[in-house]
Write an enzyme that holds these catalytic residues in place. Sequence first.
Site, PDB file in Angstrom:
ATOM      1  N   MET A  37       0.863  -1.179   0.000  1.00  0.00           N
ATOM      2  CA  MET A  37       0.000   0.000   0.000  1.00  0.00           C
ATOM      3  C   MET A  37       0.903   1.233   0.000  1.00  0.00           C
ATOM      4  SD  MET A  37      -2.653   1.245   2.985  1.00  0.00           S
ATOM      5  CE  MET A  37      -1.513   0.948   4.320  1.00  0.00           C
ATOM      6  N   ASN A  38       0.463   2.357  -0.618  1.00  0.00           N
ATOM      7  CA  ASN A  38       1.156   3.614  -0.405  1.00  0.00           C
ATOM      8  C   ASN A  38       0.163   4.753  -0.151  1.00  0.00           C
ATOM      9  OD1 ASN A  38       1.520   2.815  -3.413  1.00  0.00           O
ATOM     10  ND2 ASN A  38       1.818   5.027  -3.556  1.00  0.00           N
ATOM     11  N   ASP A  39       0.106   5.785  -0.978  1.00  0.00           N
ATOM     12  CA  ASP A  39      -0.621   7.020  -0.658  1.00  0.00           C
ATOM     13  C   ASP A  39      -2.073   6.837  -0.241  1.00  0.00           C
ATOM     14  OD1 ASP A  39       0.694   9.067  -3.423  1.00  0.00           O
ATOM     15  OD2 ASP A  39       1.691   7.724  -2.011  1.00  0.00           O
ATOM     16  N   ARG A  72       0.815  15.289 -11.322  1.00  0.00           N
ATOM     17  CA  ARG A  72       0.008  14.312 -10.614  1.00  0.00           C
ATOM     18  C   ARG A  72      -0.476  14.790  -9.250  1.00  0.00           C
ATOM     19  NH1 ARG A  72       5.372  12.425 -11.101  1.00  0.00           N
ATOM     20  NH2 ARG A  72       6.490  12.168  -9.123  1.00  0.00           N
ATOM     21  N   ASP A 100       9.614  14.789  -3.573  1.00  0.00           N
ATOM     22  CA  ASP A 100      10.050  13.573  -4.249  1.00  0.00           C
ATOM     23  C   ASP A 100      11.526  13.280  -3.959  1.00  0.00           C
ATOM     24  OD1 ASP A 100       9.757  12.499  -7.758  1.00  0.00           O
ATOM     25  OD2 ASP A 100       9.490  11.411  -5.874  1.00  0.00           O
TER      26      ASP A 100
END
Lengths: 163, 654
Positions: free
Chosen positions: B124-126, B249, B337
């Site tokens: 899982m991420n964001d 994004r 990032d």
Amino acid sequence: MMMMMMMKVMMMVTVMVSEGSIIEQTCKETPDFNLCVSLLNSDPRGSSADTSGLALILIDKIKGLTTKTLNEINGLYKKRPELKRALDECSRRYKTILNADVPEAIEAISKGVPKFGEDGVIDAGVEASVCEGGFKGKSPLTSLTKSMQKISNVTRAIVRMLL
Amino acid sequence: MASNEALLPVTSRQDLLSESKSDQIPETRRRRPIKVHLAVYSGLLLIALYVALIVTHDGSTVQHGAKDETSTESRARLAGVSEKSNDRVSRLSDDRKVEAFPWNNTMLSWQRTAFHFQPEKNWMNDPNGPLFYKGWYHFFYQYNPNAAVWGDIVWGHAVSKDLIHWLYLPIAMVPDQWYDANGVWTGSATFLDDGSIVMLYTGSTDKFVQVQNLAYPEDPSDPLLLKWAKFSGNPVLVPPPGIGAKDFRDPTTAWKTSTGKWRITIGSKINRTGISLIYDTTDFKTYEKHDTLLHQVPNTGMWECVDFYPVSKTQVNGLDTSVNGPGVKHVIKASMDDTRIDHYAIGTYYDSNGTWVPDNPSIDVGISTALRYDYGKFYASKTFYDQNKGRRILWGWIGESDSEAADVQKGWSSVQGIPRTVVFDTRTRKNLVQWPVEEIKSLRLSSNKFDMTIGPGTVVPVDVGSATQLDIEAEFEIKTEDLKLFFDDDSVEADKKFSCETSGGSTARGALGPFGFSVLADESLSEQTPVYFYVTKGKHSKLKTVFCSDTSRSTLANDVVKPIYGSFVPVLKGEKLTMRILVDHSIVEGFAQGGRTCITSRVYPTKAIYGATKLFLFNNAIDATVTASFRVWQMNSAFIHPYSSDDLGVPSRT
């Protein structure tokens, strides 16, 4: 006559400087210039690749080195049966590089989210180091481990340029 | 309606590279007198030879001389990276004596959390599109259905009545259109005036271009919002001219402008400048891009997961994203990032032209010293306005700090932080304050209260029984005489450079610290995670307090990252030092001074697990005696499980 000579030398030199230029410019910013240049030059895609492309070439090299190391590990089970436990751990670690790190890095860099590519590349170096450590100083894989660590470091530096 | 031409990347990587290439390639020859030709050629030849020399000379310096560690550091600086993010490489890759830690399934399965959100398995991420609708809190998340590493991303979905007891639902959105074939990525929800929901999210197209798409619930009468429909006219936004096809994004929740239009912002970058683009829309289908940016900060790199929202200067309740006015400040947050750090800054928003100015430009968004929600492992965070209880709630993605081999073996990777309320700190007026949502108290079982006075150089076991799922609230006081002596002692220099990372961790002893708790420790303290305060003399002879979490001795394993995290925490006159710690297996969340400074850590003990986990209180100060008054609760599991029809009757726990 002299002008012609000069022009020819001029052209040769400028061609020399400009043709390898993107690879050389990129490799200058990595921890191992010579390794970087030789790996990228050895791939036909190298001369026309952008930074993402160069990163993908190196990840391909990581994949190739992983397969080579896994073959070496398999061969060692018979030759050095006393190393079975360490070899099992190494097998697991290198399979992670092949099945998790490499696909993750390829997908991430192709899709423009390089940070996940960085994760995969860093992890390749970590897994190699952990495998090496399992032999407690008497590793039959040291040369391959060093290669993976070096390629991982160089690839990571290039992936970071995409961030 | 976007045309196909607009989808072609407008800047290629090649362009970015050629900007940094040295301009040494000589111009095309033109007709000129012979002597000038000769002079020009000789000159250019010399330049070309010089360049060739430079290139190869630099190459050879890189190769020889420098030790592995030093060259990694200097390359880090060249790549614009802080040394900290290079930690894992320099600590592990060059140390060929790293031993493989024999992780077994008992150790690995202990790591799974009991009351933090995580899917049943895989990566899982964001956090995506969090919202409250028809009695349910909804949580969506970036999910890989196939592996325990990032990839093949879809939108996972879960619901809860109380932000704590989650129920897994089927996948909400998959990459089934050309405009999101390569990934259904992060997005945010907006409530329209009529109460309906629109979701904007980033799609990675079949040609790897990042675009923004519109989706909405297929059946608004379904409180579970199981099915989502994608707008037939997608994508609604493509990378504009001057923006890279892969630098576009994570659209935000929209807010209403004074003219009645909706406005969103999307993070990006131009060269190394992090920026936030701004668009207006009336229908979420067509947009007008502003020529100006919401904000930009040079040398911060790509801004991911931008978040933009108002906070009240005076009240402790949250504000709807569209609220504006004199009693309001606006927060911009971005995920960097480059450094994997979330930074925020507080400032003023100008609605007339869609710009924002920070209160303190020296700690602007993305600058290394800018404020953070969390000084540990915490990224891609996103807030939403909870209209149910009038709160602004923060979600944060907490990744793993272990090896991917371990993630693959244990079958999962990443958790979410406990949702936190976010408000403006009305006392310092310079930062936000976060606190775990009140509903977490419903997990509290039995508790023990303690009052202890501990002298310098003491470690005391705290007997609470099981110590893997805890909620600790503590107050500390340094004995006044000790404080006075320290304070008045002119020989004690102000320690301007003191930080958790450079201080040597919890074992480095000072006059007034460190002191705090050691969680996830084993009996012999061979493994422990200290979470503590360290008080030093700051500028102008004021006391300065830092709050730290030291994972360097959290495990005997060597294939995990073990940083020391932390930061300065403002302590105002008359305030006691307070700390709250949530311990939940492999995650520890620390909150100082009511949430002024927060630290999330991931730890992977090999011995301090199950019944062997202990809790200690320690005071490593040289001179000070500390009084600690605290309560420790056992925390129940949240029993997160797949939704079933039995769950329809689940009463609210609050």
